[in-house]
Design a protein around this motif. Structure first.
Motif, PDB file in Angstrom:
ATOM      1  N   ALA A 112       0.830  -1.206   0.000  1.00 27.37           N
ATOM      2  CA  ALA A 112       0.000   0.000   0.000  1.00 27.37           C
ATOM      3  C   ALA A 112       0.864   1.255   0.000  1.00 27.37           C
ATOM      4  N   ASP A 113       2.033   1.165   0.640  1.00 30.37           N
ATOM      5  CA  ASP A 113       2.934   2.326   0.687  1.00 30.37           C
ATOM      6  C   ASP A 113       3.443   2.698  -0.699  1.00 30.37           C
ATOM      7  N   GLU A 114       3.644   1.704  -1.576  1.00 23.38           N
ATOM      8  CA  GLU A 114       4.087   1.995  -2.940  1.00 23.38           C
ATOM      9  C   GLU A 114       3.032   2.808  -3.672  1.00 23.38           C
ATOM     10  N   VAL A 115       1.766   2.455  -3.457  1.00 27.71           N
ATOM     11  CA  VAL A 115       0.671   3.194  -4.087  1.00 27.71           C
ATOM     12  C   VAL A 115       0.598   4.612  -3.511  1.00 27.71           C
ATOM     13  N   LYS A 116       0.771   4.730  -2.191  1.00 33.73           N
ATOM     14  CA  LYS A 116       0.764   6.057  -1.568  1.00 33.73           C
ATOM     15  C   LYS A 116       1.845   6.945  -2.165  1.00 33.73           C
ATOM     16  N   GLY A 117       3.020   6.356  -2.413  1.00 35.27           N
ATOM     17  CA  GLY A 117       4.134   7.128  -2.967  1.00 35.27           C
ATOM     18  C   GLY A 117       3.799   7.736  -4.307  1.00 35.27           C
ATOM     19  N   ILE A 118       2.991   7.020  -5.122  1.00 36.11           N
ATOM     20  CA  ILE A 118       2.592   7.560  -6.416  1.00 36.11           C
ATOM     21  C   ILE A 118       1.779   8.834  -6.230  1.00 36.11           C
ATOM     22  N   PHE A 119       0.887   8.847  -5.222  1.00 35.35           N
ATOM     23  CA  PHE A 119       0.017  10.001  -5.003  1.00 35.35           C
ATOM     24  C   PHE A 119       0.746  11.157  -4.321  1.00 35.35           C
ATOM     25  N   VAL A 120       1.509  10.841  -3.272  1.00 28.59           N
ATOM     26  CA  VAL A 120       2.090  11.879  -2.427  1.00 28.59           C
ATOM     27  C   VAL A 120       3.295  12.537  -3.077  1.00 28.59           C
ATOM     28  N   ASP A 121       4.155  11.740  -3.713  1.00 29.06           N
ATOM     29  CA  ASP A 121       5.415  12.258  -4.234  1.00 29.06           C
ATOM     30  C   ASP A 121       5.310  12.793  -5.663  1.00 29.06           C
ATOM     31  N   THR A 122       4.091  12.892  -6.182  1.00 31.84           N
ATOM     32  CA  THR A 122       3.911  13.291  -7.577  1.00 31.84           C
ATOM     33  C   THR A 122       2.985  14.494  -7.664  1.00 31.84           C
ATOM     34  N   ASN A 123       3.314  15.424  -8.557  1.00 26.41           N
ATOM     35  CA  ASN A 123       2.442  16.557  -8.831  1.00 26.41           C
ATOM     36  C   ASN A 123       1.101  16.061  -9.354  1.00 26.41           C
ATOM     37  N   LEU A 124       0.002  16.769  -8.992  1.00 22.03           N
ATOM     38  CA  LEU A 124      -1.333  16.305  -9.351  1.00 22.03           C
ATOM     39  C   LEU A 124      -1.523  16.184 -10.864  1.00 22.03           C
ATOM     40  N   TYR A 125      -0.998  17.158 -11.621  1.00 26.96           N
ATOM     41  CA  TYR A 125      -1.145  17.102 -13.074  1.00 26.96           C
ATOM     42  C   TYR A 125      -0.332  15.937 -13.648  1.00 26.96           C
ATOM     43  N   PHE A 126       0.859  15.745 -13.094  1.00 23.00           N
ATOM     44  CA  PHE A 126       1.684  14.626 -13.527  1.00 23.00           C
ATOM     45  C   PHE A 126       1.046  13.297 -13.121  1.00 23.00           C
ATOM     46  N   LEU A 127       0.333  13.329 -11.981  1.00 25.05           N
ATOM     47  CA  LEU A 127      -0.359  12.143 -11.506  1.00 25.05           C
ATOM     48  C   LEU A 127      -1.483  11.756 -12.458  1.00 25.05           C
ATOM     49  N   ALA A 128      -2.221  12.779 -12.952  1.00 19.46           N
ATOM     50  CA  ALA A 128      -3.277  12.499 -13.930  1.00 19.46           C
ATOM     51  C   ALA A 128      -2.689  11.878 -15.193  1.00 19.46           C
ATOM     52  N   LEU A 129      -1.543  12.414 -15.630  1.00 18.05           N
ATOM     53  CA  LEU A 129      -0.860  11.841 -16.792  1.00 18.05           C
ATOM     54  C   LEU A 129      -0.445  10.398 -16.505  1.00 18.05           C
ATOM     55  N   THR A 130      -0.009  10.137 -15.273  1.00 17.67           N
ATOM     56  CA  THR A 130       0.412   8.795 -14.890  1.00 17.67           C
ATOM     57  C   THR A 130      -0.737   7.796 -14.996  1.00 17.67           C
TER      58      THR A 130
END
Length: 539
Positions: free
Chosen positions: A275-293
């Motif tokens: 679950a921590d790996e998934v959290k890292g995607i959300f927390v350590d990434t800019n929201l716009y970059f997250l949408a692209l992800t």
């Protein structure tokens, strides 16, 4: 029965519908329809923000071993922020006293109150509060040792104490507490309150209008495994970093949905580390970059499916190994299995582990096809039989063996030297861990060299028509997507570097495809030539 092309079109169509539906759902999360009557100044049916009155607020954080409190008994005040400004960001570190119950694998809770300044929380009828555990349970990471020199006497004593409880979860301290308050003066429609925000809202009647009190939120996604600390029985105080930042309504709703998604993963069996790996995607990434992800990940799944489908289809119909390097197939199988075992030993995220496991199974099946192997059972004992090669296939095997001969002069000394160096200078959990790490380091560092036999065979035959180009194309797209994920998903550094190595290998294949144009008299990947097909049609 659907043809291959129509089935692929169906899959792509379903994928397009999925992406469109995801966009619509995301829009519904980020955008909230305001109360229509608010534009006319009418109060009917609207829920108004209490923060619009600009009250003087105070933030108080208490700790207790109970999950609910009714008064100020048996609680400790660890942080008190008077004249709390909801617009101002801050971060403070405080020392928290750890009760004996918590040191004995008990739970410690944090009660966060937002209330009127100068009034105790339990005397304030318009206070809002939220509860969060400051402890969690997790299996401690095994200690790594030097396999040749062993441990010191002190380390041995400590290891003996921990051996029995090594596989049992122990209490860990969450050293970070991230708070948010929704600061927008947004007027909700009382008849269509969003369900995600509604559970965080507390309403009060003020005159003829209904107001919602400040929405206090704890960002659980910021609680990372790297911030956890083991609680020992001798620990009396532990640091707690309390950080605060304002949050918009759209981001708040998005964050609530993401936290619910992580919680669902844990209910389905994902560990705290997964679950921590998934959290890292959300927390350590800019929201716009997250949408692209999100979109990139969706395309990654599509290309993964199409690559697997075409690869299996290619090998299922393959009748000849002309032009195909058997050594390269064997090496790909060995390296894929070793990488899977290494990722398993490193307790890597399931997001990386599951595709690696599927790939390993497919590579084992391809080895069976390449060696023309059949398995016959004599009772409970399997008997392996291998098919014979024709003259053209034997010629390919000669080129393959010639390439491997030259390659072994370089590869074996490098792998043995690397394994010896790591044994002397790097600490490991066990001999098995060292063996797997040595294999995988050889795969990652020099694995691309094992693609050279296939390149050598292509060079000798002056043809690439025997290769599965459809599967190669989809894998190439995924390779470039992996380059993006290499910076987002937590994975071993060697696995991250291997993603970029694959780019170089594919570019060499592309060069050979350009260098050796299609000769219709040569056999294709299914052991047939274009001219043979034309003769069959004419006859």
């Amino acid at each position: 029965m659907l043809s291959r092309s129509s089935f692929t079109s169906l899959v792509v169509g379903v994928f397009a519908v999925y992406v469109a539906h995801t966009c619509w759902v995301m829009y519904g999360i980020v955008y909230t329809r305001p109360c229509p009557a608010a534009a006319d100044g009418a109060a009917g049916g609207c829920v108004w923000p209490y923060l619009a009155r600009r009250p003087k607020l105070q933030l108080s954080v208490y700790t207790t071993t109970r999950s609910s409190i009714g008064a100020e008994s048996n609680i400790d005040l660890v942080l008190n922020v008077e004249d709390f400004d909801i617009e101002s960001k801050f971060e403070r570190t405080v020392n928290v006293s750890v009760p004996k119950k918590t040191r004995n694998n008990g739970t410690l809770y944090a009660f966060i109150f937002l209330h009127h300044a100068g009034i105790l929380p339990w005397h304030d009828g318009k206070q809002v509060h939220i509860v969060s555990p400051l402890t969690t349970y997790m299996v401690p990471k095994p200690e790594e040792i030097n396999l040749l020199t062993g441990e010191s006497a002190t380390q041995q004593i400590e290891a003996e104490k921990q051996t029995n409880a090594l596989d049992e979860p122990v209490s860990h301290w969450r050293s970070r507490l991230t708070l948010n308050v929704m600061v927008e003066d947004f007027v909700f429609d009382g008849s269509s309150l969003p369900a995600d925000v509604h559970r965080y809202m507390k309403m009060v009647q003020l005159g003829k209008t209904v107001h919602y009190l400040p929405i206090l939120f704890i960002d659980q996604l910021s609680n990372r495994v790297k911030d956890l600390m083991v609680i020992n029985r001798s620990t009396t105080e532990l640091p707690l970093t309390v950080s605060y930042d304002k949050i918009s309504l759209g981001k708040l709703r998005f964050w609530i949905h993401m936290q619910d998604a992580v919680y669902s993963l844990q209910q389905f069996g994902f560990s705290e580390k997964d679950a921590d790996e998934v959290k890292g995607i959300f927390v350590d990434t800019n929201l716009y970059f997250l949408a692209l992800t999100f979109f990139v990940a969706a395309f990654h799944l599509l290309f993964d499916f199409l690559a697997f489908k075409n690869d299996i289809s290619f090998w299922k119909k393959k009748r000849s190994m002309i032009g195909m390097s058997t050594k390269a197939v064997l090496w790909r199988c060995f390296s894929t299995v070793v990488i899977f075992l290494f990722l398993l030993d490193e307790q890597t995220s399931l997001l990386v582990l599951i595709p690696a496991g599927i790939g390993a199974v497919i590579e084992l099946w391809k080895v069976k096809k390449a060696l023309k192997m059949t398995i016959r059972w004599q009772g409970l004992r399997p008997k392996f039989q291998f098919g014979a090669y024709n003259d053209s296939e034997k010629k390919t095997e000669e080129y393959d063996a010639q390439a491997m001969k030259y390659l072994s002069y370089l590869l074996y000394p490098l792998c043995i030297g690397g394994a010896g160096y790591s044994l002397l200078n790097v600490k490991y959990k066990s001999w098995y861990s060292w063996l797997i790490n040595s294999f995988v380091n050889g795969v990652y560092a020099f694995g691309f060299l094992f693609m050279l036999p296939q390149l050598f065979v292509n060079y000798k035959m002056k043809s690439v028509a025997h290769l599965p180009w459809k599967a190669f194309t989809y894998k190439a797209f995924n390779t470039f997507i992996d380059d993006i994920f290499a910076f987002i998903i937590t994975m071993p550094t060697s696995h991250r570097l291997a993603c970029f190595r694959d780019d170089v290998v594919f570019l060499v294949y592309l060069y050979q495809r350009w260098l050796y144009p299609v000769d219709k008299s040569r056999v294709n990947e299914y052991g047939e030539s274009y001219e043979e097909k034309s003769k069959k049609k004419c006859s």
